[in-house]
Design a protein around this motif. Sequence first.
Motif, PDB file in Angstrom:
ATOM      1  N   SER A 199      -4.665 -13.196   9.317  1.00 43.60           N
ATOM      2  CA  SER A 199      -4.255 -12.484   8.202  1.00 43.60           C
ATOM      3  C   SER A 199      -3.333 -11.413   8.330  1.00 43.60           C
ATOM      4  CB  SER A 199      -5.276 -12.063   7.246  1.00 43.60           C
ATOM      5  OG  SER A 199      -6.451 -12.978   6.832  1.00 43.60           O
ATOM      6  N   THR A 200      -2.225 -11.408   7.185  1.00 45.94           N
ATOM      7  CA  THR A 200      -1.683 -10.119   7.188  1.00 45.94           C
ATOM      8  C   THR A 200      -2.115  -9.027   6.280  1.00 45.94           C
ATOM      9  OG1 THR A 200       0.714 -11.162   7.734  1.00 45.94           O
ATOM     10  CG2 THR A 200       0.641  -9.199   6.482  1.00 45.94           C
ATOM     11  N   VAL A 201      -2.639  -8.060   6.914  1.00 46.09           N
ATOM     12  CA  VAL A 201      -3.205  -7.031   6.160  1.00 46.09           C
ATOM     13  C   VAL A 201      -2.607  -5.510   5.942  1.00 46.09           C
ATOM     14  CG1 VAL A 201      -5.314  -5.675   6.110  1.00 46.09           C
ATOM     15  CG2 VAL A 201      -5.604  -8.202   6.716  1.00 46.09           C
ATOM     16  N   ALA A 202      -2.843  -4.793   4.801  1.00 46.33           N
ATOM     17  CA  ALA A 202      -2.189  -3.539   4.716  1.00 46.33           C
ATOM     18  C   ALA A 202      -3.486  -2.706   4.321  1.00 46.33           C
ATOM     19  CB  ALA A 202      -1.122  -3.519   3.624  1.00 46.33           C
ATOM     20  N   VAL A 203      -3.642  -1.522   4.770  1.00 48.78           N
ATOM     21  CA  VAL A 203      -4.667  -0.743   4.466  1.00 48.78           C
ATOM     22  C   VAL A 203      -4.058   0.518   3.799  1.00 48.78           C
ATOM     23  CG1 VAL A 203      -6.566   0.734   5.348  1.00 48.78           C
ATOM     24  CG2 VAL A 203      -6.047  -1.582   6.209  1.00 48.78           C
ATOM     25  N   VAL A 204      -4.465   0.872   2.757  1.00 50.37           N
ATOM     26  CA  VAL A 204      -4.011   1.862   2.030  1.00 50.37           C
ATOM     27  C   VAL A 204      -4.781   3.054   1.979  1.00 50.37           C
ATOM     28  CG1 VAL A 204      -3.080   2.889  -0.283  1.00 50.37           C
ATOM     29  CG2 VAL A 204      -2.488   0.432   0.432  1.00 50.37           C
ATOM     30  N   GLY A 205      -4.758   4.108   2.915  1.00 46.68           N
ATOM     31  CA  GLY A 205      -5.526   5.109   2.985  1.00 46.68           C
ATOM     32  C   GLY A 205      -5.850   5.376   4.498  1.00 46.68           C
ATOM     33  N   ASP A 206      -5.756   6.505   5.068  1.00 44.70           N
ATOM     34  CA  ASP A 206      -6.300   6.731   6.588  1.00 44.70           C
ATOM     35  C   ASP A 206      -7.365   7.917   6.604  1.00 44.70           C
ATOM     36  OD1 ASP A 206      -5.045   9.258   6.119  1.00 44.70           O
ATOM     37  OD2 ASP A 206      -3.557   9.280   7.321  1.00 44.70           O
ATOM     38  N   GLY A 207      -8.273   7.693   5.326  1.00 45.35           N
ATOM     39  CA  GLY A 207      -9.499   8.424   5.762  1.00 45.35           C
ATOM     40  C   GLY A 207     -10.559   7.434   6.518  1.00 45.35           C
ATOM     41  N   ALA A 208     -11.697   8.031   6.551  1.00 42.97           N
ATOM     42  CA  ALA A 208     -12.744   7.221   7.453  1.00 42.97           C
ATOM     43  C   ALA A 208     -13.144   5.826   6.939  1.00 42.97           C
ATOM     44  CB  ALA A 208     -14.031   8.255   7.384  1.00 42.97           C
ATOM     45  N   VAL A 209     -12.852   5.774   5.639  1.00 38.66           N
ATOM     46  CA  VAL A 209     -13.129   4.221   5.033  1.00 38.66           C
ATOM     47  C   VAL A 209     -12.083   3.463   5.204  1.00 38.66           C
ATOM     48  CG1 VAL A 209     -13.603   2.932   3.097  1.00 38.66           C
ATOM     49  CG2 VAL A 209     -14.654   4.763   3.231  1.00 38.66           C
ATOM     50  N   VAL A 225      -3.402  -9.273   2.279  1.00 34.13           N
ATOM     51  CA  VAL A 225      -4.572  -8.673   1.632  1.00 34.13           C
ATOM     52  C   VAL A 225      -4.060  -7.292   1.785  1.00 34.13           C
ATOM     53  CG1 VAL A 225      -7.001  -8.477   2.111  1.00 34.13           C
ATOM     54  CG2 VAL A 225      -6.175 -10.562   2.710  1.00 34.13           C
ATOM     55  N   VAL A 226      -4.609  -6.391   0.732  1.00 31.15           N
ATOM     56  CA  VAL A 226      -4.272  -5.175   0.783  1.00 31.15           C
ATOM     57  C   VAL A 226      -5.730  -4.385   0.419  1.00 31.15           C
ATOM     58  CG1 VAL A 226      -3.121  -3.321  -0.386  1.00 31.15           C
ATOM     59  CG2 VAL A 226      -2.089  -5.320  -0.411  1.00 31.15           C
ATOM     60  N   LEU A 227      -5.878  -3.634   1.527  1.00 32.95           N
ATOM     61  CA  LEU A 227      -7.472  -2.874   1.536  1.00 32.95           C
ATOM     62  C   LEU A 227      -7.205  -1.609   1.031  1.00 32.95           C
ATOM     63  CD1 LEU A 227      -8.667  -4.301   4.788  1.00 32.95           C
ATOM     64  CD2 LEU A 227      -9.070  -5.265   2.547  1.00 32.95           C
ATOM     65  N   GLU A 228      -7.650  -1.038  -0.197  1.00 34.80           N
ATOM     66  CA  GLU A 228      -7.401   0.089  -0.964  1.00 34.80           C
ATOM     67  C   GLU A 228      -8.662   0.943  -0.718  1.00 34.80           C
ATOM     68  OE1 GLU A 228      -7.616   3.133  -2.912  1.00 34.80           O
ATOM     69  OE2 GLU A 228      -7.995   1.816  -4.748  1.00 34.80           O
ATOM     70  N   ALA A 229      -8.367   2.088   0.009  1.00 39.01           N
ATOM     71  CA  ALA A 229      -9.533   2.904   0.471  1.00 39.01           C
ATOM     72  C   ALA A 229      -9.242   4.336  -0.019  1.00 39.01           C
ATOM     73  CB  ALA A 229      -9.731   3.046   1.905  1.00 39.01           C
ATOM     74  N   VAL A 230      -8.783   4.511  -1.106  1.00 38.33           N
ATOM     75  CA  VAL A 230      -8.328   5.846  -1.713  1.00 38.33           C
ATOM     76  C   VAL A 230      -9.096   6.256  -3.031  1.00 38.33           C
ATOM     77  CG1 VAL A 230      -6.457   7.425  -2.484  1.00 38.33           C
ATOM     78  CG2 VAL A 230      -6.439   5.822  -0.539  1.00 38.33           C
ATOM     79  N   GLY A 231      -8.915   5.197  -4.101  1.00 40.33           N
ATOM     80  CA  GLY A 231      -9.489   5.438  -5.258  1.00 40.33           C
ATOM     81  C   GLY A 231      -8.630   6.316  -6.348  1.00 40.33           C
ATOM     82  N   LEU A 232      -7.466   6.587  -6.032  1.00 33.19           N
ATOM     83  CA  LEU A 232      -6.526   7.176  -6.948  1.00 33.19           C
ATOM     84  C   LEU A 232      -5.445   6.253  -7.355  1.00 33.19           C
ATOM     85  CD1 LEU A 232      -6.184  10.462  -4.908  1.00 33.19           C
ATOM     86  CD2 LEU A 232      -7.557  10.108  -6.960  1.00 33.19           C
ATOM     87  N   TYR A 251      -0.490  -2.846  -5.312  1.00 28.99           N
ATOM     88  CA  TYR A 251      -0.155  -4.230  -6.120  1.00 28.99           C
ATOM     89  C   TYR A 251       1.580  -4.322  -5.641  1.00 28.99           C
ATOM     90  CZ  TYR A 251       1.546  -1.809 -10.170  1.00 28.99           C
ATOM     91  OH  TYR A 251       2.003  -0.897 -11.396  1.00 28.99           O
ATOM     92  N   SER A 252       2.016  -3.301  -5.285  1.00 28.28           N
ATOM     93  CA  SER A 252       3.488  -3.227  -4.965  1.00 28.28           C
ATOM     94  C   SER A 252       3.801  -4.050  -3.550  1.00 28.28           C
ATOM     95  CB  SER A 252       4.075  -1.872  -4.925  1.00 28.28           C
ATOM     96  OG  SER A 252       3.917  -1.142  -6.279  1.00 28.28           O
ATOM     97  N   ILE A 253       2.860  -3.921  -2.767  1.00 29.65           N
ATOM     98  CA  ILE A 253       2.935  -4.148  -1.296  1.00 29.65           C
ATOM     99  C   ILE A 253       2.314  -5.693  -1.039  1.00 29.65           C
ATOM    100  CG2 ILE A 253       3.242  -2.080  -0.378  1.00 29.65           C
ATOM    101  CD1 ILE A 253       0.585  -2.028   0.747  1.00 29.65           C
ATOM    102  N   ALA A 254       1.679  -6.181  -2.390  1.00 28.48           N
ATOM    103  CA  ALA A 254       0.853  -7.357  -1.965  1.00 28.48           C
ATOM    104  C   ALA A 254       1.900  -8.834  -2.160  1.00 28.48           C
ATOM    105  CB  ALA A 254      -0.168  -7.438  -3.066  1.00 28.48           C
ATOM    106  N   ARG A 255       1.567  -9.694  -1.444  1.00 29.07           N
ATOM    107  CA  ARG A 255       2.387 -10.596  -1.459  1.00 29.07           C
ATOM    108  C   ARG A 255       2.070 -11.607  -2.688  1.00 29.07           C
ATOM    109  NH1 ARG A 255       3.222 -14.460   3.997  1.00 29.07           N
ATOM    110  NH2 ARG A 255       3.585 -16.361   3.090  1.00 29.07           N
ATOM    111  N   THR A 256       2.881 -12.323  -3.105  1.00 28.79           N
ATOM    112  CA  THR A 256       2.498 -13.331  -4.335  1.00 28.79           C
ATOM    113  C   THR A 256       1.458 -14.083  -4.013  1.00 28.79           C
ATOM    114  OG1 THR A 256       4.892 -13.515  -5.276  1.00 28.79           O
ATOM    115  CG2 THR A 256       3.420 -15.213  -5.434  1.00 28.79           C
TER     116      THR A 256
END
Lengths: 349, 349
Positions: B173-183, B243-250, B258-263
């Motif tokens: 998988s090609t994954v992006a993680v949004v947020g550099d907090g502990a989660v 796959v985009v993993l969103e770990a912020v909540g804002l 959604y802007s960095i997610a692949r079709t």
Amino acid sequence: MRAAVMHQAGDVRVETVPDPRIVSPTDAIVRSVRACICGSDLHPYRSLPASDPGRPMGHELIGVVEELGAEVTALSVGDLVVVPFAYSDNTCPACRDGFQAACHHGGFYGSNGVGGLQAELARIPQAAGTLVAVPGVDPATADDTLLKSLLTLSDVYLTGYHAAFMGGVTAGSTVAVVGDGAVGLSAVLAARRMGAEQIILMGRHAERTDLGVAWGATDVVPERGDEGVARVLELTGGLGAQVVLEAVGLMPAYVQSYSIARTGGTISRVGVPQYSDAPVGGTSLFRRNLTLTGGVAPVRAYLEDAIQDVLNGEIDPGKVFDRTIGIEDTPAGYAAMDAREALKVMIEF
Amino acid sequence: MRAAVMHQAGDVRVETVPDPRIVSPTDAIVRSVRACICGSDLHPYRSLPASDPGRPMGHELIGVVEELGAEVTALSVGDLVVVPFAYSDNTCPACRDGFQAACHHGGFYGSNGVGGLQAELARIPQAAGTLVAVPGVDPATADDTLLKSLLTLSDVYLTGYHAAFMGGVTAGSTVAVVGDGAVGLSAVLAARRMGAEQIILMGRHAERTDLGVAWGATDVVPERGDEGVARVLELTGGLGAQVVLEAVGLMPAYVQSYSIARTGGTISRVGVPQYSDAPVGGTSLFRRNLTLTGGVAPVRAYLEDAIQDVLNGEIDPGKVFDRTIGIEDTPAGYAAMDAREALKVMIEF
């Protein structure tokens, strides 16, 4: 040739326009055999601002290849083809991922110099990637029932199928379908094909829900809002549906969908959203781990298999058509669907 | 006993409160060994209106069973247990489906008469379904590194894991993680464990992203907004992340996702949404068939396996803790995390 053009909300006219011609070597010209009017055509029919020269209408078609651009080698003049509602090269990364309606070199009919498909002739861009031939069927002698079912593969049946596919319907699933239009009914048929055990159809029009029951709906819920939610919960042991197929596109249907979904369940949308923002926070999706999926159906991805299913008599999605007209009667066809006098109108050429 | 109570935004106090007691035969009393402060505790720390007597805080804990209700037979006094951040009976339909944080008979700490876990003792409802014993570890002699990693299984690591699990991260998988907090960092670790080939970590704090790189991030993108989107597209051949993993909540993180997610790709959220409505229409999710999934993590579902992974030394999620305090210093711990002086603060008893 004659073609349908919408000049503003409520104003569809059939006009004489120039015959389409090959513009690019990847084009094909298709002579129409059957076209139809889509539920999504009713959105501009209710809202389109006046414009000149108007919008060419229609995106569902089966027809016969009349002319091929030099680079289209996999098809032959005379082939009966199904025309997906979006054209696509079928080779770009989005196509290879199975999302041909988002093709990097694709597009939609009725814009960017490409005509609509409620017309006697159509220019199909990216023809090699877009069109799929139906083997062994001569439209001049073919059974009308067969042609109707093939026509649904252009959009309506495979849009319903896409809802079920993206929703992950599988053997034993508990499914709810929101909307008893032609797409919703198609979603019932597709969910049953995928082995769903319980299929709850939410709809209020008996002549439509009867077809849903014939196609496999196990329960019909005419109630909406809180009453509809209560009824679905009652039918699912208080848990809700594992998969909700949303085939409307309006906000009340969205709210209904998450309200009847089981914790951890999936809402799969194929009704074109007539809203941009919607509830996705703690009380709607997040706390219960609901998944929201679906989108514009990549009909092309499913087309070969679906053509075989129709030819083998395994599905009969053409039953959604309850009225047949000629191209000159297209304005009356829109009016009939808008007034819900017809479920789905076919245009015979 | 001593316990942390939040009286209003910015006002956390450690107070002497009555020791918890068995209320129901399904309860257990656990003596705290390690607790911690969660990124989600910072939401009330920044917004809670004043109230009396305040809100008991904390929902992450490992501890030793001190007393068991009569119906809790699968545990023993003296067991070291991991306490998931939500309690659950682990037998209701939601639990059986793997969504224990939505248990029909479950709940959260710090409400409905159940205390918080930033406290010397805790009453755990539904203890048989909730608590998982860690075999063969004596907290009195155990390595601090091991205890830290076990503590992350109460919430933070398994919340990151849930993001990757619901996102369907798989080999390649090609994954992006949004947020550099502990989660977010935990999501990097989990995605790597699941075989992701490319893991793009979006974050601006080098001391955090360094840990992300140590855990398997292949690229770090400090840019946000349009620049961040452009950078992720550049790193993914113009396609975006599967796959985009969103770990912020804002909301900016949602839009970024959604802007960095692949079709056809998936956005999996575990950052508790601080919004109720969000874009889900044609231009955000629908046209590109983006799937939105995730939610409150059912830590309990993943706990046995994760304990084994920690005991086997296969994962070291305890590295998110960069500060250790005693219970009396809890207010300073909140302040340090709020000021981003600490990534995640552990409370040692």
